[in-house]
Design a protein around this motif. Structure first.
Motif, short mmCIF file in Angstrom:
data_model
loop_
_atom_site.label_atom_id
_atom_site.label_comp_id
_atom_site.label_asym_id
_atom_site.label_seq_id
_atom_site.Cartn_x
_atom_site.Cartn_y
_atom_site.Cartn_z
N ALA A 143 29.09 -7.99 -12.92
CA ALA A 143 28.15 -8.93 -13.52
C ALA A 143 28.90 -9.74 -14.57
O ALA A 143 29.60 -9.18 -15.42
CB ALA A 143 26.98 -8.20 -14.17
N THR A 144 28.79 -11.06 -14.47
CA THR A 144 29.50 -11.93 -15.41
C THR A 144 28.55 -12.92 -16.06
O THR A 144 27.59 -13.38 -15.44
CB THR A 144 30.62 -12.72 -14.71
OG1 THR A 144 30.06 -13.45 -13.62
CG2 THR A 144 31.73 -11.80 -14.22
N LEU A 145 28.84 -13.23 -17.30
CA LEU A 145 28.15 -14.30 -18.01
C LEU A 145 29.01 -15.55 -17.81
O LEU A 145 30.15 -15.61 -18.28
CB LEU A 145 28.00 -13.97 -19.49
CG LEU A 145 27.38 -15.05 -20.37
CD1 LEU A 145 25.95 -15.37 -19.92
CD2 LEU A 145 27.39 -14.61 -21.83
N GLU A 146 28.47 -16.49 -17.07
CA GLU A 146 29.22 -17.71 -16.75
C GLU A 146 29.22 -18.66 -17.95
O GLU A 146 28.36 -18.57 -18.82
CB GLU A 146 28.60 -18.40 -15.53
CG GLU A 146 28.63 -17.56 -14.27
CD GLU A 146 30.03 -17.23 -13.81
OE1 GLU A 146 30.90 -18.12 -13.83
OE2 GLU A 146 30.27 -16.06 -13.43
N PRO A 147 30.18 -19.59 -18.01
CA PRO A 147 30.24 -20.53 -19.13
C PRO A 147 28.95 -21.35 -19.31
O PRO A 147 28.65 -21.78 -20.41
CB PRO A 147 31.42 -21.43 -18.77
CG PRO A 147 32.29 -20.59 -17.92
CD PRO A 147 31.34 -19.73 -17.12
N ASN A 148 28.18 -21.53 -18.23
CA ASN A 148 26.94 -22.30 -18.36
C ASN A 148 25.77 -21.45 -18.83
O ASN A 148 24.65 -21.93 -18.92
CB ASN A 148 26.60 -22.97 -17.02
CG ASN A 148 26.28 -21.97 -15.93
OD1 ASN A 148 26.22 -20.77 -16.14
ND2 ASN A 148 26.08 -22.49 -14.73
N GLY A 149 26.01 -20.15 -19.12
CA GLY A 149 24.98 -19.27 -19.64
C GLY A 149 24.27 -18.44 -18.59
O GLY A 149 23.49 -17.55 -18.93
N GLN A 150 24.54 -18.68 -17.32
CA GLN A 150 23.91 -17.89 -16.26
C GLN A 150 24.61 -16.55 -16.11
O GLN A 150 25.82 -16.45 -16.29
CB GLN A 150 23.98 -18.61 -14.92
CG GLN A 150 23.02 -19.76 -14.81
CD GLN A 150 23.02 -20.29 -13.38
OE1 GLN A 150 24.07 -20.56 -12.81
NE2 GLN A 150 21.84 -20.42 -12.82
N ILE A 151 23.83 -15.55 -15.76
CA ILE A 151 24.38 -14.23 -15.48
C ILE A 151 24.43 -14.08 -13.96
O ILE A 151 23.40 -14.16 -13.30
CB ILE A 151 23.55 -13.11 -16.13
CG1 ILE A 151 23.57 -13.26 -17.65
CG2 ILE A 151 24.08 -11.75 -15.70
CD1 ILE A 151 22.64 -12.31 -18.38
N MET A 152 25.62 -13.89 -13.43
CA MET A 152 25.81 -13.73 -11.99
C MET A 152 26.07 -12.25 -11.71
O MET A 152 26.87 -11.62 -12.41
CB MET A 152 27.01 -14.56 -11.51
CG MET A 152 26.88 -16.05 -11.81
SD MET A 152 25.44 -16.81 -11.04
CE MET A 152 25.93 -16.73 -9.34
N ILE A 153 25.40 -11.73 -10.70
CA ILE A 153 25.52 -10.31 -10.38
C ILE A 153 25.91 -10.14 -8.91
O ILE A 153 25.24 -10.66 -8.03
CB ILE A 153 24.22 -9.56 -10.70
CG1 ILE A 153 23.90 -9.74 -12.17
CG2 ILE A 153 24.32 -8.10 -10.28
CD1 ILE A 153 22.93 -8.84 -12.78
N GLU A 154 27.02 -9.43 -8.69
CA GLU A 154 27.44 -9.05 -7.34
C GLU A 154 27.05 -7.58 -7.17
O GLU A 154 27.34 -6.75 -8.04
CB GLU A 154 28.96 -9.16 -7.20
CG GLU A 154 29.51 -10.55 -7.40
CD GLU A 154 31.03 -10.53 -7.43
OE1 GLU A 154 31.65 -9.73 -6.71
OE2 GLU A 154 31.58 -11.31 -8.22
N THR A 155 26.40 -7.29 -6.06
CA THR A 155 25.94 -5.92 -5.86
C THR A 155 26.78 -5.19 -4.81
O THR A 155 27.45 -5.81 -3.98
CB THR A 155 24.47 -5.89 -5.40
OG1 THR A 155 24.34 -6.67 -4.20
CG2 THR A 155 23.56 -6.45 -6.47
N ILE A 156 26.71 -3.88 -4.87
CA ILE A 156 27.33 -3.03 -3.87
C ILE A 156 26.29 -2.82 -2.79
O ILE A 156 25.18 -2.36 -3.06
CB ILE A 156 27.73 -1.66 -4.48
CG1 ILE A 156 28.71 -1.86 -5.61
CG2 ILE A 156 28.27 -0.74 -3.40
CD1 ILE A 156 28.94 -0.61 -6.45
N ASP A 157 26.60 -3.21 -1.57
CA ASP A 157 25.62 -3.06 -0.50
C ASP A 157 25.77 -1.79 0.26
O ASP A 157 26.66 -1.12 0.35
CB ASP A 157 25.72 -4.26 0.47
CG ASP A 157 25.31 -5.54 -0.24
OD1 ASP A 157 24.37 -5.50 -1.03
OD2 ASP A 157 25.94 -6.58 0.05
#
Length: 157
Positions: A143-157
């Motif tokens: 999970a990363t906080l992007e420079p534009n303020g969005q939180i992006m989450i990659e999940t384990i499937d």
């Protein structure tokens, strides 16, 4: 009527003031953190309005002419185009201007210290998880906080 166009200083004073204020406000916003840019609260909007008012006299130097205002507006637009152009062509430039993504969680573990440092509440993080289709912390790969303020989450499937 002619006074509307009569400037109180040479044209380049207005262009220089526009450049300096643009760089100053951009730097201040960059230092204020990613979350402030990505999630506007009413307080953030008030801050932006007050910053605009605070720097107004620094930009116009007391000049109220339409010519000076036109030069300053044009300068700000050109500065914005230069930043957009540089950001689109250089990763290093983009990182300097916008910042890099910040790792908030990895392999099912949230970094609470980084959340606090980035001014992200746990509630905001959990909302971002749900928005990204993740209902369990243990399913987070990254999970990363992007420079534009969005939180992006990659999940384990």
């Amino acid at each position: 009527m002619a006074d509307l166009w009569l400037m109180s200083a040479p044209w380049w004073h207005f262009a220089l003031r526009g450049v300096v204020i643009y760089v100053l406000v951009t730097t201040l916003m960059r230092v204020s953190g990613k979350r402030a840019m990505g999630q506007f609260t009413p307080f953030d909007m008030i801050l932006l309005i007050l910053i605009g008012n605070a720097v107004q006299n620094g930009m116009n130097g007391g000049d109220n002419s339409l010519t000076g205002a036109t030069i300053m507006a044009g300068t700000l637009i050109v500065m914005n185009l230069v930043v957009a152009w540089g950001s689109a062509r250089s990763r290093r430039f983009r990182w300097v201007v916008e910042g890099r993504p910040t790792l908030l969680a990895e392999n099912g573990r949230i970094d609470h210290r980084t959340l606090r440092r980035q001014l992200v509440s746990e509630e905001d993080f959990l909302n971002a998880m749900r928005s990204n289709g993740c209902n369990e912390v243990r399913r987070i790969r990254r999970a990363t906080l992007e420079p534009n303020g969005q939180i992006m989450i990659e999940t384990i499937d």
